[in-house]
Design an enzyme around this catalytic site. Structure first.
Site, mmCIF file in Angstrom:
data_model
loop_
_atom_site.group_PDB
_atom_site.id
_atom_site.type_symbol
_atom_site.label_atom_id
_atom_site.label_comp_id
_atom_site.label_asym_id
_atom_site.label_seq_id
_atom_site.Cartn_x
_atom_site.Cartn_y
_atom_site.Cartn_z
ATOM 1 N N ILE A 19 38.207 11.278 26.050
ATOM 2 C CA ILE A 19 39.032 10.386 26.774
ATOM 3 C C ILE A 19 39.653 9.394 26.119
ATOM 4 C CG2 ILE A 19 39.826 9.722 28.935
ATOM 5 C CD1 ILE A 19 38.443 11.506 30.627
ATOM 6 N N TYR A 159 26.084 7.362 39.827
ATOM 7 C CA TYR A 159 27.781 7.252 38.741
ATOM 8 C C TYR A 159 28.103 7.244 39.461
ATOM 9 C CZ TYR A 159 30.876 10.031 35.748
ATOM 10 O OH TYR A 159 32.248 9.337 35.132
ATOM 11 N N LYS A 163 32.158 4.357 40.362
ATOM 12 C CA LYS A 163 32.579 5.435 40.287
ATOM 13 C C LYS A 163 33.824 4.396 41.308
ATOM 14 C CE LYS A 163 33.119 6.103 35.464
ATOM 15 N NZ LYS A 163 34.516 5.810 34.697
ATOM 16 N N ILE A 192 36.488 17.400 32.396
ATOM 17 C CA ILE A 192 37.628 17.355 31.205
ATOM 18 C C ILE A 192 36.928 17.599 30.580
ATOM 19 C CG2 ILE A 192 39.068 16.128 29.206
ATOM 20 C CD1 ILE A 192 40.255 15.968 32.549
ATOM 21 N N LEU A 193 37.776 18.524 29.213
ATOM 22 C CA LEU A 193 36.968 19.524 28.391
ATOM 23 C C LEU A 193 37.237 18.367 27.000
ATOM 24 C CD1 LEU A 193 38.117 23.542 28.431
ATOM 25 C CD2 LEU A 193 35.671 22.436 29.738
#
Length: 269
Positions: A19, A159, A163, A192-193
């Site tokens: 990303i 996590y 976030k 997301i790949l």
């Protein structure tokens, strides 16, 4: 015609892959001068070289997002190199499926590590960038949150909490520095790949996510990168304190809807 972020200076943390790299590459294509900061120093420099070869302007530097001085150094490098910082994309994030478990069984040292790297790095990056942004007349801070910050799960407790903290810290920064013409927003990706996801997730797991997506496909890194580009640009100049959920409609509906639809189809046969 000028680019969407023409002549802006952007620092992207965790920018050597996935990303972060998408955001850095897209901003460079649209006219920004980009600093890619990553623990993978060689990767950051190599991706900056590729951007430069393609006609953009970029530098790659080392960043340890768990170290305060390293974060300060990344901000200072950006300002010293280009004279200002207009965009800060706080993108570093860690997860550990073996240690970050449910709240009874999780490794408490892992809790501290994730809070430091995932959440405190956002605080520190913003803390060090904001005075430079004020001096330059404003800026845009963008943070990578996660859909894990909006929903419970059977694991990854630290996590998800880190976030969720980013989501609210984003609002606080936006509130405290809006009058200085500094905007702060977050992006909350779903699955997301990225290369890491493709390499580590079995097809069966991807199929489970696809079952509950509203859209018939998975997200790609550029889906987040283009959102970051929008938030970095003046196109989003009246948006601040928001978290944009980019997750393919995975969380839109009653979670039982996919199973219910399958039941109705079966019953109709």
């Amino acid at each position: 015609m000028t680019g969407r972020v023409q002549d802006k200076v952007a620092l992207v943390t965790g920018g050597a892959s996935g990303i972060g790299l998408s955001a850095a590459t897209l901003m460079a294509k649209e006219g920004a001068k980009v600093v890619i900061a990553d623990f993978n120093d060689a990767g950051a420099k190599e991706e900056a070289r590729k951007i430069t070869e393609a006609g953009g302007e970029a530098k790659g530097i080392f960043l340890d997002a768990g170290d305060e001085q390293s974060i300060r150094d990344a901000i200072d490098f950006t300002v010293n190199e280009y004279g200002k910082i207009d965009v800060l994309y706080n993108n570093v994030g860690l997860t550990n499926l073996k240690k970050d478990l449910d709240v009874v069984n999780m490794d408490l040292d892992e809790w501290d590590r994730l809070m430091n790297v995932n959440l405190k790095s956002v605080l520190l990056g913003s803390r060090f960038a904001i005075p430079h942004m004020i001096k330059a007349g404003g800026g845009s801070i963008i943070n990578t949150a996660s859909m894990a910050g909006f929903a419970g799960d059977s694991t990854r407790s630290a996590y998800g909490a880190s976030k969720a903290g980013i989501v609210n810290l984003t609002r606080y920064i936006a509130t405290q520095y809006g009058k200085d013409n500094i905007r702060c927003n977050s992006v909350a990706p779903g699955l997301i790949l990225t290369p890491a996801a493709k390499n580590n997730m079995p097809d069966e797991v991807l199929d489970i996510f696809a079952k509950y997506n509203a859209l018939p496909y998975h997200g790609e890194a550029d889906d987040i990168g283009y959102t970051v580009l929008f938030l970095a640009s003046d196109e989003s100049k009246f948006i601040t304190g928001q978290t944009i959920q980019v997750e393919g409609g995975h969380y839109n509906t009653n979670p039982s809807i996919a199973d219910f639809q399958a039941y109705m189809e079966q019953a109709g046969k």
